[in-house]
Enzyme design. Structure first.
Site, PDB file in Angstrom:
ATOM      1  N   LYS A   1     -61.569 -51.737 -27.776  1.00  0.00           N
ATOM      2  CA  LYS A   1     -62.072 -52.618 -28.833  1.00  0.00           C
ATOM      3  C   LYS A   1     -63.581 -52.839 -28.815  1.00  0.00           C
ATOM      4  O   LYS A   1     -64.075 -53.867 -29.279  1.00  0.00           O
ATOM      5  CB  LYS A   1     -61.333 -53.987 -28.794  1.00  0.00           C
ATOM      6  CG  LYS A   1     -59.865 -53.871 -29.000  1.00  0.00           C
ATOM      7  CD  LYS A   1     -59.568 -53.312 -30.380  1.00  0.00           C
ATOM      8  CE  LYS A   1     -58.340 -52.471 -30.391  1.00  0.00           C
ATOM      9  NZ  LYS A   1     -58.222 -51.668 -31.605  1.00  0.00           N
TER      10      LYS A   1
ATOM     11  N   HIS B   1     -61.214 -44.525 -22.437  1.00  0.00           N
ATOM     12  CA  HIS B   1     -61.341 -45.900 -21.925  1.00  0.00           C
ATOM     13  C   HIS B   1     -61.346 -45.910 -20.392  1.00  0.00           C
ATOM     14  O   HIS B   1     -61.271 -46.971 -19.781  1.00  0.00           O
ATOM     15  CB  HIS B   1     -60.140 -46.743 -22.361  1.00  0.00           C
ATOM     16  CG  HIS B   1     -60.068 -47.059 -23.827  1.00  0.00           C
ATOM     17  ND1 HIS B   1     -61.163 -47.368 -24.588  1.00  0.00           N
ATOM     18  CD2 HIS B   1     -58.995 -47.161 -24.667  1.00  0.00           C
ATOM     19  CE1 HIS B   1     -60.778 -47.622 -25.830  1.00  0.00           C
ATOM     20  NE2 HIS B   1     -59.469 -47.501 -25.907  1.00  0.00           N
TER      21      HIS B   1
ATOM     22  N   ARG C   1     -69.501 -54.062 -25.798  1.00  0.00           N
ATOM     23  CA  ARG C   1     -69.467 -55.066 -26.871  1.00  0.00           C
ATOM     24  C   ARG C   1     -69.326 -56.428 -26.221  1.00  0.00           C
ATOM     25  O   ARG C   1     -68.693 -56.536 -25.157  1.00  0.00           O
ATOM     26  CB  ARG C   1     -68.264 -54.795 -27.780  1.00  0.00           C
ATOM     27  CG  ARG C   1     -68.192 -55.680 -29.005  1.00  0.00           C
ATOM     28  CD  ARG C   1     -66.949 -55.367 -29.825  1.00  0.00           C
ATOM     29  NE  ARG C   1     -66.989 -56.035 -31.118  1.00  0.00           N
ATOM     30  CZ  ARG C   1     -66.012 -56.033 -32.013  1.00  0.00           C
ATOM     31  NH1 ARG C   1     -64.887 -55.360 -31.748  1.00  0.00           N
ATOM     32  NH2 ARG C   1     -66.128 -56.665 -33.163  1.00  0.00           N
TER      33      ARG C   1
ATOM     34  N   SER D   1     -60.626 -59.092 -30.795  1.00  0.00           N
ATOM     35  CA  SER D   1     -60.193 -57.864 -31.448  1.00  0.00           C
ATOM     36  C   SER D   1     -58.908 -57.327 -30.799  1.00  0.00           C
ATOM     37  O   SER D   1     -57.965 -56.908 -31.491  1.00  0.00           O
ATOM     38  CB  SER D   1     -61.323 -56.818 -31.364  1.00  0.00           C
ATOM     39  OG  SER D   1     -60.954 -55.631 -31.996  1.00  0.00           O
TER      40      SER D   1
ATOM     41  N   ASN E   1     -67.493 -47.675 -45.440  1.00  0.00           N
ATOM     42  CA  ASN E   1     -67.119 -46.287 -45.731  1.00  0.00           C
ATOM     43  C   ASN E   1     -66.035 -45.763 -44.801  1.00  0.00           C
ATOM     44  O   ASN E   1     -65.143 -45.019 -45.220  1.00  0.00           O
ATOM     45  CB  ASN E   1     -68.348 -45.382 -45.714  1.00  0.00           C
ATOM     46  CG  ASN E   1     -69.159 -45.548 -46.988  1.00  0.00           C
ATOM     47  OD1 ASN E   1     -68.625 -45.971 -48.018  1.00  0.00           O
ATOM     48  ND2 ASN E   1     -70.441 -45.275 -46.929  1.00  0.00           N
TER      49      ASN E   1
ATOM     50  N   LYS F   1     -62.315 -56.402 -39.052  1.00  0.00           N
ATOM     51  CA  LYS F   1     -63.442 -57.106 -39.676  1.00  0.00           C
ATOM     52  C   LYS F   1     -64.772 -56.408 -39.421  1.00  0.00           C
ATOM     53  O   LYS F   1     -65.646 -56.427 -40.270  1.00  0.00           O
ATOM     54  CB  LYS F   1     -63.534 -58.536 -39.118  1.00  0.00           C
ATOM     55  CG  LYS F   1     -62.572 -59.531 -39.719  1.00  0.00           C
ATOM     56  CD  LYS F   1     -62.989 -60.932 -39.296  1.00  0.00           C
ATOM     57  CE  LYS F   1     -62.050 -61.985 -39.823  1.00  0.00           C
ATOM     58  NZ  LYS F   1     -62.368 -63.314 -39.270  1.00  0.00           N
TER      59      LYS F   1
HETATM   60  S1  PPS Z   1     -59.702 -48.945 -29.737  1.00  0.00           S
HETATM   61  O1  PPS Z   1     -58.308 -49.300 -30.109  1.00  0.00           O
HETATM   62  O2  PPS Z   1     -60.022 -49.375 -28.383  1.00  0.00           O
HETATM   63  O3  PPS Z   1     -59.991 -47.533 -29.955  1.00  0.00           O
HETATM   64  O4  PPS Z   1     -60.623 -49.798 -30.731  1.00  0.00           O
HETATM   65  P1  PPS Z   1     -62.185 -49.597 -30.943  1.00  0.00           P
HETATM   66  O5  PPS Z   1     -62.407 -48.518 -31.912  1.00  0.00           O
HETATM   67  O6  PPS Z   1     -62.883 -49.512 -29.626  1.00  0.00           O
HETATM   68  O7  PPS Z   1     -62.621 -50.980 -31.555  1.00  0.00           O
HETATM   69  C1  PPS Z   1     -62.118 -51.419 -32.785  1.00  0.00           C
HETATM   70  C2  PPS Z   1     -63.137 -52.441 -33.292  1.00  0.00           C
HETATM   71  O8  PPS Z   1     -64.302 -51.750 -33.778  1.00  0.00           O
HETATM   72  C3  PPS Z   1     -64.507 -52.106 -35.136  1.00  0.00           C
HETATM   73  N1  PPS Z   1     -65.144 -51.019 -35.873  1.00  0.00           N
HETATM   74  C4  PPS Z   1     -66.319 -51.144 -36.504  1.00  0.00           C
HETATM   75  N2  PPS Z   1     -67.151 -52.190 -36.583  1.00  0.00           N
HETATM   76  C5  PPS Z   1     -68.276 -52.032 -37.327  1.00  0.00           C
HETATM   77  N3  PPS Z   1     -68.583 -50.897 -37.983  1.00  0.00           N
HETATM   78  C6  PPS Z   1     -67.769 -49.801 -37.913  1.00  0.00           C
HETATM   79  N4  PPS Z   1     -68.092 -48.699 -38.579  1.00  0.00           N
HETATM   80  C7  PPS Z   1     -66.571 -49.913 -37.134  1.00  0.00           C
HETATM   81  N5  PPS Z   1     -65.547 -49.081 -36.855  1.00  0.00           N
HETATM   82  C8  PPS Z   1     -64.681 -49.764 -36.074  1.00  0.00           C
HETATM   83  C9  PPS Z   1     -63.097 -52.427 -35.627  1.00  0.00           C
HETATM   84  O9  PPS Z   1     -63.121 -53.122 -36.848  1.00  0.00           O
HETATM   85  C10 PPS Z   1     -62.578 -53.250 -34.459  1.00  0.00           C
HETATM   86  O10 PPS Z   1     -63.195 -54.535 -34.359  1.00  0.00           O
HETATM   87  P2  PPS Z   1     -62.593 -55.862 -35.017  1.00  0.00           P
HETATM   88  O11 PPS Z   1     -63.456 -56.973 -34.479  1.00  0.00           O
HETATM   89  O12 PPS Z   1     -61.178 -55.987 -34.587  1.00  0.00           O
HETATM   90  O13 PPS Z   1     -62.772 -55.699 -36.486  1.00  0.00           O
END
Ligand code: PPS
Length: 283
Positions: free
Chosen positions: A45, A98, A120, A128, A221, A245
């Site tokens: 996340k 991970h 993060r 998240s 996007n 989000k």
């Molecule tokens: S995982 O399951 O571990 O692979 O998840 P991961 O991709 O590490 O994290 C998911 C969170 O990243 C946010 N996310 C983004 N945020 C901003 N911009 C972009 N382009 C983007 N792409 C993925 C995603 O929304 C998850 O965060 P939260 O806070 O839940 O929205």
């Protein structure tokens, strides 16, 4: 027969039965690494899927078609999840993981290949992850945020403790060819962050190509792109989303003042010897 998605421990780290297999982990540990390999490491996340998209675009020279033809998962697969034909893939092999530092391919410690560690702020990480565990039906549904937060602080979640993960990667950083970059940096200035990644990776993109990487990697996007938004993941609830989000500071909507104070205390204790700074809020 129903599959088992309980957590199990392997070499001190929590994995998910039916997703992570010990044979695969051992195979990856011994896998020969190449100088051109790029491994993006994240605690869950923290921006994994985002980095998948960015790497895919950088390595396709800013060609938007790269994210409109095949899923990012295919271009930049998971190292620890089968099927991954990592060993036999042509160079440059891009992947995400991970894994804690002691379980990644040993060759990375000989500085064969590059590592990008995406971090993060952990309050947003736990929020998240909490929503994710409510979204994905096969993962254990938290009984409450309070309870889940306790588990997170104790490291009783997937990939164990956030504090151990970042601590180990940071203290062993000199053994790797590694760049630390934060989700918040990406969020606040995506263009500068992509340029920083290109500099580390030795990739030169002109302004137009850089613009394409940035445009195709925005939350808006990616959320609209079925090849990037992970909407095809199985076993999910109808409400919720993988790209949920995508903001800094969502923790404020869930943490109570007492929970935040307790978290700050643990954070201070566990992170006092690590100079990394986090952005907790988007002013
Ligand atoms: S995982 O399951 O571990 O692979 O998840 P991961 O991709 O590490 O994290 C998911 C969170 O990243 C946010 N996310 C983004 N945020 C901003 N911009 C972009 N382009 C983007 N792409 C993925 C995603 O929304 C998850 O965060 P939260 O806070 O839940 O929205």
């Amino acid at each position: 027969m129903s599959r088992n998605y309980d957590l199990y421990q392997y070499k001190g780290c929590n994995f998910i039965t039916s997703i992570h297999h010990i044979e695969k982990l051992e195979e990856m540990y011994h896998c020969e690494m190449r100088d051109s390999d790029v491994v993006a490491i994240t605690y869950p996340k923290s921006g994994t899927v985002w980095m998948q998209q960015i790497l895919n675009l950088i390595y396709s020279d800013g060609d938007a078609a790269a994210v409109q033809s095949k899923s990012t998962m295919e271009h930049v697969p998971w190292m620890e999840i089968p099927p991954s034909n990592f060993q036999t893939r042509p160079s440059p092999r891009l992947c995400v993981s991970h894994l804690p530092q002691h379980l990644v391919p040993a060759g990375l410690k000989k500085k064969n290949g590059k590592v990008i560690y995406v971090m993060r702020n952990p309050k947003d990480v736990v929020v998240s992850l909490y929503h994710f565990q409510n979204y994905i039906t096969v993962l254990s549904t938290p009984s409450s945020f309070e309870d889940f937060l306790e588990k997170f602080l104790e490291g009783k979640v997937i990939f164990s403790s956030w504090f151990d993960h970042i601590h180990d990667w940071y203290t062993h950083r000199d053994e790797f060819n590694i760049l630390f970059i934060s989700y918040e940096e990406l969020k606040q200035d995506l263009r500068t962050s992509v340029q920083k990644l290109c500099d580390f990776l030795g990739k030169k993109l002109d302004d137009e190509k850089l613009d394409t990487v940035v445009k195709q990697s925005t939350f808006k996007n990616m959320k609209m792109n079925p090849l990037a938004n992970y909407e095809n993941v199985e076993n999910k609830n109808l409400s919720g989303a993988f790209l949920r989000k995508g903001i800094i500071g969502d923790w404020k909507n869930l943490f109570t003042v007492a929970q935040s104070e307790k978290f700050d205390q643990v954070f201070q204790e566990r992170m006092q010897d690590i100079p990394l700074k986090f952005i907790w809020d988007c002013k």
